[in-house]
Scaffold this motif. Sequence first.
Motif, PDB file in Angstrom:
ATOM      1  N   HIS A  97       1.139  -1.084   0.011  1.00 54.24           N
ATOM      2  CA  HIS A  97      -0.208   0.001  -0.273  1.00 54.24           C
ATOM      3  C   HIS A  97       1.153   1.175   0.451  1.00 54.24           C
ATOM      4  O   HIS A  97       0.500   2.352   0.530  1.00 54.24           O
ATOM      5  CB  HIS A  97      -1.213   0.429   1.195  1.00 54.24           C
ATOM      6  CG  HIS A  97      -1.578  -0.729   1.163  1.00 54.24           C
ATOM      7  ND1 HIS A  97      -3.194  -0.684  -0.033  1.00 54.24           N
ATOM      8  CD2 HIS A  97      -2.359  -2.152   1.954  1.00 54.24           C
ATOM      9  CE1 HIS A  97      -4.142  -2.219  -0.094  1.00 54.24           C
ATOM     10  NE2 HIS A  97      -3.488  -2.614   1.078  1.00 54.24           N
ATOM     11  N   LEU A  98       2.080   0.991  -0.659  1.00 56.26           N
ATOM     12  CA  LEU A  98       2.349   2.758  -1.303  1.00 56.26           C
ATOM     13  C   LEU A  98       1.594   3.583  -1.863  1.00 56.26           C
ATOM     14  O   LEU A  98       0.865   3.045  -2.812  1.00 56.26           O
ATOM     15  CB  LEU A  98       3.757   2.074  -1.515  1.00 56.26           C
ATOM     16  CG  LEU A  98       4.859   1.472  -0.876  1.00 56.26           C
ATOM     17  CD1 LEU A  98       6.084   1.263  -1.619  1.00 56.26           C
ATOM     18  CD2 LEU A  98       5.261   1.794   0.442  1.00 56.26           C
ATOM     19  N   PHE A  99       2.096   4.974  -2.090  1.00 58.98           N
ATOM     20  CA  PHE A  99       1.315   5.913  -3.288  1.00 58.98           C
ATOM     21  C   PHE A  99       1.757   6.119  -3.967  1.00 58.98           C
ATOM     22  O   PHE A  99       3.383   6.403  -3.694  1.00 58.98           O
ATOM     23  CB  PHE A  99       0.831   7.282  -2.069  1.00 58.98           C
ATOM     24  CG  PHE A  99      -0.127   6.653  -0.202  1.00 58.98           C
ATOM     25  CD1 PHE A  99       0.351   6.089   0.464  1.00 58.98           C
ATOM     26  CD2 PHE A  99      -0.860   8.015  -0.656  1.00 58.98           C
ATOM     27  CE1 PHE A  99      -1.011   5.836   1.440  1.00 58.98           C
ATOM     28  CE2 PHE A  99      -2.112   7.470   0.282  1.00 58.98           C
ATOM     29  CZ  PHE A  99      -1.607   6.796   1.105  1.00 58.98           C
ATOM     30  N   PRO A 100       1.194   5.787  -5.414  1.00 56.96           N
ATOM     31  CA  PRO A 100       2.161   5.449  -6.667  1.00 56.96           C
ATOM     32  C   PRO A 100       2.198   7.506  -7.404  1.00 56.96           C
ATOM     33  O   PRO A 100       3.279   7.144  -8.051  1.00 56.96           O
ATOM     34  CB  PRO A 100       1.010   4.803  -7.625  1.00 56.96           C
ATOM     35  CG  PRO A 100      -0.393   4.947  -6.894  1.00 56.96           C
ATOM     36  CD  PRO A 100      -0.168   4.296  -5.375  1.00 56.96           C
TER      37      PRO A 100
ATOM     38  N   LEU B  11      -1.348  14.321  -3.524  1.00 50.76           N
ATOM     39  CA  LEU B  11      -2.222  13.436  -4.278  1.00 50.76           C
ATOM     40  C   LEU B  11      -3.607  13.309  -4.811  1.00 50.76           C
ATOM     41  O   LEU B  11      -3.416  12.736  -6.304  1.00 50.76           O
ATOM     42  CB  LEU B  11      -3.563  12.612  -3.145  1.00 50.76           C
ATOM     43  CG  LEU B  11      -2.914  11.802  -1.562  1.00 50.76           C
ATOM     44  CD1 LEU B  11      -3.398  11.438  -0.846  1.00 50.76           C
ATOM     45  CD2 LEU B  11      -1.864  10.800  -2.309  1.00 50.76           C
ATOM     46  N   GLU B 285      -7.654   2.555  -1.456  1.00 56.77           N
ATOM     47  CA  GLU B 285      -7.595   1.875  -1.057  1.00 56.77           C
ATOM     48  C   GLU B 285      -5.613   3.099   0.357  1.00 56.77           C
ATOM     49  O   GLU B 285      -5.916   2.419   1.169  1.00 56.77           O
ATOM     50  CB  GLU B 285      -6.712  -0.045  -1.430  1.00 56.77           C
ATOM     51  CG  GLU B 285      -5.839   0.987  -2.286  1.00 56.77           C
ATOM     52  CD  GLU B 285      -4.725   0.256  -3.062  1.00 56.77           C
ATOM     53  OE1 GLU B 285      -3.503  -0.390  -2.692  1.00 56.77           O
ATOM     54  OE2 GLU B 285      -4.675  -0.076  -4.315  1.00 56.77           O
ATOM     55  N   HIS B 286      -6.388   3.824  -0.564  1.00 56.13           N
ATOM     56  CA  HIS B 286      -5.284   4.754  -0.008  1.00 56.13           C
ATOM     57  C   HIS B 286      -6.174   5.250   0.943  1.00 56.13           C
ATOM     58  O   HIS B 286      -4.905   5.376   2.540  1.00 56.13           O
ATOM     59  CB  HIS B 286      -4.739   5.317  -1.016  1.00 56.13           C
ATOM     60  CG  HIS B 286      -3.195   4.771  -2.226  1.00 56.13           C
ATOM     61  ND1 HIS B 286      -4.052   4.908  -3.572  1.00 56.13           N
ATOM     62  CD2 HIS B 286      -2.931   4.165  -2.533  1.00 56.13           C
ATOM     63  CE1 HIS B 286      -3.116   4.825  -3.747  1.00 56.13           C
ATOM     64  NE2 HIS B 286      -2.475   3.446  -3.490  1.00 56.13           N
ATOM     65  N   ALA B 289      -5.469   3.213   4.007  1.00 57.31           N
ATOM     66  CA  ALA B 289      -4.707   2.381   4.755  1.00 57.31           C
ATOM     67  C   ALA B 289      -3.301   3.770   5.274  1.00 57.31           C
ATOM     68  O   ALA B 289      -3.202   3.792   6.350  1.00 57.31           O
ATOM     69  CB  ALA B 289      -2.710   2.602   3.123  1.00 57.31           C
TER      70      ALA B 289
END
Lengths: 232, 379
Positions: A97-100, B11, B285-286, B289
């Motif tokens: 679950h890393l942020f791309p 983001l 999902e982020h 997380a």
Amino acid sequence: MPKAAIVADKLNKWFGVGEARTYAVKEVSFEANWGEMLYIVGPSGSGKTTLLSMISGILRPNSGSVAIDGRDLWSQSDDEIADFRLNTIGFVFQDYHLFPRLTTAENVAIPLILQKRNWGDALSTAAQCLKIVDLADKAQLPPTKLSGGEQQRVAIARAIVHQPAILVFDEPTASLDGDTGRKIVSFVKAEILTSKRCIILVTHDSRIFEYSDRIMEMEDGRITGFQQGQTV
Amino acid sequence: MKQILILAYKLLVNDKGKYFALLVGTTFSVFLIVQMTSSFAGILTKASATVINIGANIWVMDPAATNSVLSNVPMPDYVLDAVRSINGVKYAVPLYSGTALVKLHDGTYQAVSVIGLDDSSLVGRPKLLEGDIDDIFAENGFIVVKDEEFPKLENPKIGTEFELNDYRGVIVGIATVPTGGLYGTPTLYTTYYRAITYIPSMRFTISYVLVQPKADSDIPYIKQQVARLGYLALTNHEYQDAISSYLEYKTSIGTNTLLMTIISFLVGLSICGQTFYTFIIENLEHFGALKAMGAKGRELVYVILFQAGFTALVGYGLGVGLSTLLITAAKLRLPEYTSRLTYTNLSLAFLMVLIIASISGYAGVRRVLKIEPFEIFRG
Ligand SMILES: Nc1ncnc2c1ncn2[C@@H]1O[C@H](COP(=O)(O)OP(=O)(O)O)[C@@H](O)[C@H]1O
Ligand SMILES: [Mg+2]
């Protein structure tokens, strides 16, 4: 006597209602100590992730209790539990679950950002953590540009950046080749585990058993036994 | 708070495709809304052109004549005398407003608006670019307004002669006025007397009585006394508002503009709402997380509201900028182009963009608050 890092007492977690009720974790009690690397092993569906979630403040048990360093976890408010996850736990998720859309360094800095540290400090601390996992040169790349093993190391850097007392790893080697997996876990054992830390690692990868201090075996939601790590 | 908003910003903005789509959606919708309402505002201003240009404080008219300056209902002379005798009236003068036909050199006819100013005071006289206002009293003297419609009279000069309803007329001055008219006709000013002589009319001839009160505090009394005469007195603003609300609510121009504005809003809402929702879903999902790592529900709400609000503001800025650019460019090329950016339009567009952001944000917030970090944890 120093308090145990984690004391789980008669934890139960079930899903479904009535006839359909099935226990994912049933009457599980155990202790984990500071300075210990405890593995939870067992077949798929045996309740490892569910148990890990209950001791790390992610999933509320149906009954039973968890005490972390002597303090009861699930009697706290939602905000306190969120703060507990933020300050006490370092998570390494099964699929990272890393942020791309963030750089590797920004990814690592996230726990510090959630702790409301300023970005400059957070990024420089993150850069130091990336050095520890030997990825200093990848700090400005997005994680999508990294290999699986490198992404796993980014996830580890993120899990330790805020100096948590407890680290939880769920199947950290599942998507790595044997060599890479062994290297990473031996690195964690040698560099990350300290006498003031406790690491809980869920796995069914026997190639990394040699790095454990103790192994707890689970089946169908119950503990079936304990083994000393190196002896397996 | 600030830290997590920077994260929210990264983001959002780093997701270039989605961010671009969101900006296009809001910009487009703001642009359409502003464009639509500005051209309507332009139409409204032009419809009130005579009221604005004459500028008198109080307009006395037949109650049936509030829709537009074109549809005035002439009043008998005694109204003028009666108004003059009301306490608080400093002066009151008649105004003629009507249309006539001018015969052009090639034998074709051109409709013109004719305004007849009170002979003794010339109240409501325009600003002259050329000529002397006193020449309006010269034989057959007319002053022409140099506006977008001016060329329709073949660009007359001082001394140009013409035929108006079979009477001879001569241009004695060229004037300018603040606002051009809506109906595409050139405007001629002359004296009241000449206007009612040259232009066939009914038994009654006064289109309006223009009143200057001694003080603003006299206005209510004057209005009341005029009402007792069976007529209507409106202040300049009230009359403009009456003309506007007629166009807004009783003509197809108003209804169509309203409809197009609603459509632009809905288009914007669906583009932005959908894109933003997709953006949230793809990042679910982020968000999960973040929640697992200890972000609180309300912090995630701030993140989403910030992202929605930020997009809305940037889109609003771009949309308004684009509109301004287009309106300015169009005005340079098309003298007839009618469009006015007003604060009301800008606020309306802002309100709509906020609603778009709120609805999109709300949908996202609901979704994100429902995520169970355990689901993320299990993978
Ligand atoms: N949200 C859920 N709803 C229903 N059943 C669940 C849910 N989460 C887990 N389970 C069940 O609980 C059991 C234990 O799951 P899990 O803890 O993920 O096992 P493991 O990690 O050991 O593979 C499984 O049988 C799984 O199907
Ligand atoms: Mg699992």
